[in-house]
Write a protein that holds these residues in place. Structure first.
Motif, PDB file in Angstrom:
ATOM      1  N   UNK A  17       0.917  -1.147  -0.047  1.00 27.15           N
ATOM      2  CA  UNK A  17      -0.037  -0.045  -0.032  1.00 27.15           C
ATOM      3  C   UNK A  17       0.743   1.263  -0.050  1.00 27.15           C
ATOM      4  N   UNK A  18       1.772   1.309   0.664  1.00 29.32           N
ATOM      5  CA  UNK A  18       2.730   2.422   0.857  1.00 29.32           C
ATOM      6  C   UNK A  18       3.505   2.640  -0.331  1.00 29.32           C
ATOM      7  N   UNK A  19       4.045   1.692  -0.906  1.00 28.66           N
ATOM      8  CA  UNK A  19       4.594   1.851  -2.163  1.00 28.66           C
ATOM      9  C   UNK A  19       3.701   2.353  -3.410  1.00 28.66           C
ATOM     10  N   UNK A  20       2.466   1.795  -3.484  1.00 31.42           N
ATOM     11  CA  UNK A  20       1.693   2.079  -4.543  1.00 31.42           C
ATOM     12  C   UNK A  20       1.166   3.643  -4.198  1.00 31.42           C
ATOM     13  N   UNK A  21       1.120   4.055  -3.153  1.00 32.83           N
ATOM     14  CA  UNK A  21       0.680   5.526  -2.925  1.00 32.83           C
ATOM     15  C   UNK A  21       2.002   6.292  -3.258  1.00 32.83           C
TER      16      UNK A  21
END
Length: 114
Positions: A17-21
């Motif tokens: 989730x963090x990398x996608x954001x």
């Protein structure tokens, strides 16, 4: 916490989730069609100061090695994107973040003059 719960609930990698954001925030925004009544105010990516603070917050939740991986991917994606070819401020932001991240990975040697 919410993104961690999301990743766990769907069986995703905990850093997904963090990398996608981060990838979304650092991507080049498409120009909005003003004839349809849409505007740039709804996309955080048009405000690089807000984007930088949001990216730094997301990166703080990632291990340094994952930070460098996602920032490298963002840099490569920007270089490939024809829309971002003249978005020098965005390139500068990504390069600065990537440089800072690489600085955390490289061990610092103390140099002493004898």
């Amino acid at each position: 916490r919410l993104s961690s719960k999301f990743a766990h609930a769907y069986g995703l990698n905990k850093v997904f989730p963090q990398t996608s954001l981060v990838e979304f925030l650092l991507s080049s925004p498409k120009k909005m069609d003003t004839s349809r009544g849409s505007n740039c105010e709804s996309d955080i990516r048009f405000d690089l100061i807000m984007t930088e603070s949001a990216v730094r917050l997301c990166l703080s939740y990632l291990p340094v090695i994952n930070q460098s991986k996602v920032l490298r991917k963002c840099l490569i994606d920007l270089e490939r994107d024809s829309r971002a070819s003249r978005d020098y401020d965005r390139h500068t932001l990504v390069l600065t973040l990537y440089s800072e991240c690489l600085g955390k990975l490289v061990p610092r040697k103390e140099t002493r003059v004898k």
